[in-house]
Scaffold this motif. Structure first.
Motif, PDB file in Angstrom:
ATOM      1  N   VAL A 323       0.838  -1.207   0.000  1.00  0.00           N
ATOM      2  CA  VAL A 323       0.000   0.000   0.000  1.00  0.00           C
ATOM      3  C   VAL A 323       0.868   1.251   0.000  1.00  0.00           C
ATOM      4  O   VAL A 323       0.619   2.211  -0.758  1.00  0.00           O
ATOM      5  N   VAL A 324       1.907   1.262   0.855  1.00  0.00           N
ATOM      6  CA  VAL A 324       2.791   2.429   0.934  1.00  0.00           C
ATOM      7  C   VAL A 324       3.458   2.688  -0.415  1.00  0.00           C
ATOM      8  O   VAL A 324       3.503   3.832  -0.892  1.00  0.00           O
ATOM      9  N   TYR A 325       3.974   1.622  -1.041  1.00  0.00           N
ATOM     10  CA  TYR A 325       4.602   1.774  -2.353  1.00  0.00           C
ATOM     11  C   TYR A 325       3.593   2.311  -3.372  1.00  0.00           C
ATOM     12  O   TYR A 325       3.919   3.210  -4.167  1.00  0.00           O
ATOM     13  N   GLY A 326       2.386   1.760  -3.339  1.00  0.00           N
ATOM     14  CA  GLY A 326       1.366   2.205  -4.283  1.00  0.00           C
ATOM     15  C   GLY A 326       0.988   3.660  -4.095  1.00  0.00           C
ATOM     16  O   GLY A 326       0.779   4.399  -5.076  1.00  0.00           O
ATOM     17  N   VAL A 327       0.911   4.121  -2.846  1.00  0.00           N
ATOM     18  CA  VAL A 327       0.559   5.517  -2.574  1.00  0.00           C
ATOM     19  C   VAL A 327       1.646   6.455  -3.090  1.00  0.00           C
ATOM     20  O   VAL A 327       1.368   7.479  -3.724  1.00  0.00           O
ATOM     21  N   VAL A 328       2.917   6.096  -2.846  1.00  0.00           N
ATOM     22  CA  VAL A 328       4.029   6.946  -3.270  1.00  0.00           C
ATOM     23  C   VAL A 328       4.141   6.994  -4.788  1.00  0.00           C
ATOM     24  O   VAL A 328       4.383   8.054  -5.370  1.00  0.00           O
ATOM     25  N   THR A 329       3.945   5.848  -5.450  1.00  0.00           N
ATOM     26  CA  THR A 329       4.107   5.786  -6.910  1.00  0.00           C
ATOM     27  C   THR A 329       2.803   6.063  -7.659  1.00  0.00           C
ATOM     28  O   THR A 329       2.772   5.987  -8.890  1.00  0.00           O
TER      29      THR A 329
END
Length: 513
Positions: A323-329
């Protein structure tokens, strides 16, 4: 490349491929096996077949001499059981829930792009002399995310080798060897651990209703096996496969082979990895203190809420960084996107769910009829009569598995068929189910890379054809055969030594039942 398609070994494997393609779908195989169980149960019932053995009484949980008779599925009670328990057989199947729960987290990490970026970033930064072992290692580690290694790392291995001016098929072979040949090895738990342990638990309950095989019960051996596979994969690639391939001369422009991680992906990886550390720290706070809420009675970790919740924790450890990766990218913009990623990951499990439905019926009916117990006791008597010891029994199981693996590629399908027979049979011989499961996993993984019926094998062939349209099934098999043979021989020897030294295969396990 010096083609070896005309050699005896390749002709034999091509023959097996031709015949194997004529086998029905695994679902159909389970249906046929179920009908066989129905008919066989009635025949043995009419014959009055029974066995007497020393086992655990399911009511008193004490060891005593038990007598078990064959139960027919064609008498009124058996017919009623078949019809009234279809749903419960499916929903209560031990392997179903853990895999689906784990995939909720793993799927988000995969679909958001986190796992792909992590593997790409790790491999592309490797020094030239460490490229091969890192490609093999990342292949092994990718198994925690089910099929992502086949889709991402196998083609990436070829691209990485090409970037270092090495033959791309050598990189493809190294990655494929790690992903498929090292399928059972890993430094951490993967989605196949709860799947196989669930099937083993169901099989062990044939003799001992209270026996549970945990997802962690093979971890010690699989952790150590990771280094063995990496060493073997590296030696075979660098000393045999790449020299055999020679210098790569493209027959057509290769296009842009750059597979760099972008700036925004690097930022996403940074914050995702930070979130993993924080997640692990939070879990440690619940487990490490002696009075931690996830500790068991008397501060135990082996028998504790922590071990019982390992699947959920695995889901969380993948879900949060995904989720964190998806939010940042920007691949995740809101809660709907997260739910959609979860949904997408479970959609890929549709075939597994269908397979498990029919496998669950087979296992339930097999257990109900007592065929597993009868075969186990009779088989144990036979094995005792020919005086095979534990090591030879386990080696025989490894060999049997490698043969079956050529025709039935799905590890869950094979183990669902084999476990109800071999787990209780070996329990009768004093071998713990966890050890039997390890022997199965060695045989299964070793021949994955040369089984044309393995679901991702055609995909690997397609990847190979990017570097020469003449590359086909024979090309891939000829490249992977040395890995398969060396993995099987060395892994089996490693297992025999491990067993003879009496080392537990996982935390809290015993080699003997």
């Amino acid at each position: 490349m010096n083609r070896t398609n005309s050699s005896k070994s390749i002709r034999l494997l091509n023959y097996i491929e031709e015949k194997g393609n004529k086998l029905p779908h695994p679902v159909t195989i389970f249906i046929l096996f179920t009908f066989i169980v129905i008919v066989l149960s009635h025949i043995l019932y009419v014959m009055g077949t029974s066995v007497t053995f020393e086992g655990v009484n399911n009511e008193t949980m004490e060891t005593e001499m038990l007598t078990v008779e064959a139960v027919s599925l064609l008498v009124p009670e058996g017919i009623a059981y078949m019809f009234s328990n279809v749903v419960s057989n499916f929903t209560s199947f031990v392997a179903l829930g853990p895999v689906l729960v784990a995939m909720l987290g793993v799927g988000v990490a995969e679909k958001s792009g986190y796992i792909s970026a992590l593997m790409t970033n790790t491999v592309t930064k490797a020094p030239k002399r460490f490229v091969t072992p890192i490609v093999v290692l990342m292949g092994v580690l990718s198994n925690v995310a089910a099929s992502v290694g086949y889709v991402v790392l196998v083609p990436l291995g070829a691209i990485i080798f090409l970037g270092f001016n090495r033959h791309p098929l050598a990189g493809l072979s190294a990655a494929f060897a790690g992903v498929a040949g090292g399928y059972s090895a890993n430094l951490v738990l993967g989605t196949n651990d709860p799947l196989l342990s669930g099937i083993s638990t169901e099989a062990a309950k044939i003799l001992d209703a209270g026996y549970v095989v945990n997802p962690t019960d093979n971890w010690f051996y699989m952790f150590a096996s990771t280094f063995l596979i990496v060493i073997l994969g590296t030696l075979i690639t660098d000393k045999l496969i790449e020299p055999k391939l020679g210098k790569f001369v493209p027959t057509e422009p290769m296009g842009n082979q750059n597979n760099e991680v972008s700036a925004i992906e690097k930022k996403g990886l940074f914050w995702a990895n930070i979130s993993i550390l924080l997640t692990i720290l939070a879990i440690a706070i619940l487990v490490v203190p002696e009075n931690g809420p996830l500790r068991g009675e008397g501060g135990s970790i082996i028998t504790s809420p922590f071990m019982s919740s390992i699947i959920f924790l695995m889901m969380v450890i993948f879900l949060i960084p995904g989720v964190v990766y998806g939010v940042v990218t920007k691949t995740v913009k809101n809660d709907k996107d997260i739910a959609n990623l979860m949904t997408s990951s479970l959609e890929t499990m549709a075939g597994f769910i269908v397979l498990i439905f029919f496998a669950a019926q087979f296992v339930a009916l097999f257990n109900y009829t007592n065929l597993g117990t009868i075969i186990a006791v009779k088989g144990a008597d036979l094995l005792q009569a020919i005086q095979l010891d534990g090591v030879l029994l386990l080696v025989a199981l490894i060999i049997i598995t490698t043969i079956i693996n050529i025709f039935i590629a799905a590890d869950s399908a094979k183990w669902a068929i084999m476990a109800p027979v071999f787990v209780p049979m070996f329990m009768q011989m004093g071998i713990a189910p966890e050890v039997t499961q390890v022997a199965y996993r060695i045989g299964d993984a070793s021949t994955n890379i040369v089984s044309p019926l393995m679901p991702f094998f055609p995909l690997v062939v397609a990847f190979a054809q990017r570097y020469g349209k003449q590359n086909g099934v024979g090309t891939v098999i000829s490249l992977m055969l040395p890995y398969s043979i060396m993995f099987l021989v060395c892994w089996t020897i490693f297992f025999v030594i491990w067993y003879l030294l009496g080392i537990p295969v996982g935390p809290g396990t015993n080699l003997n039942y």
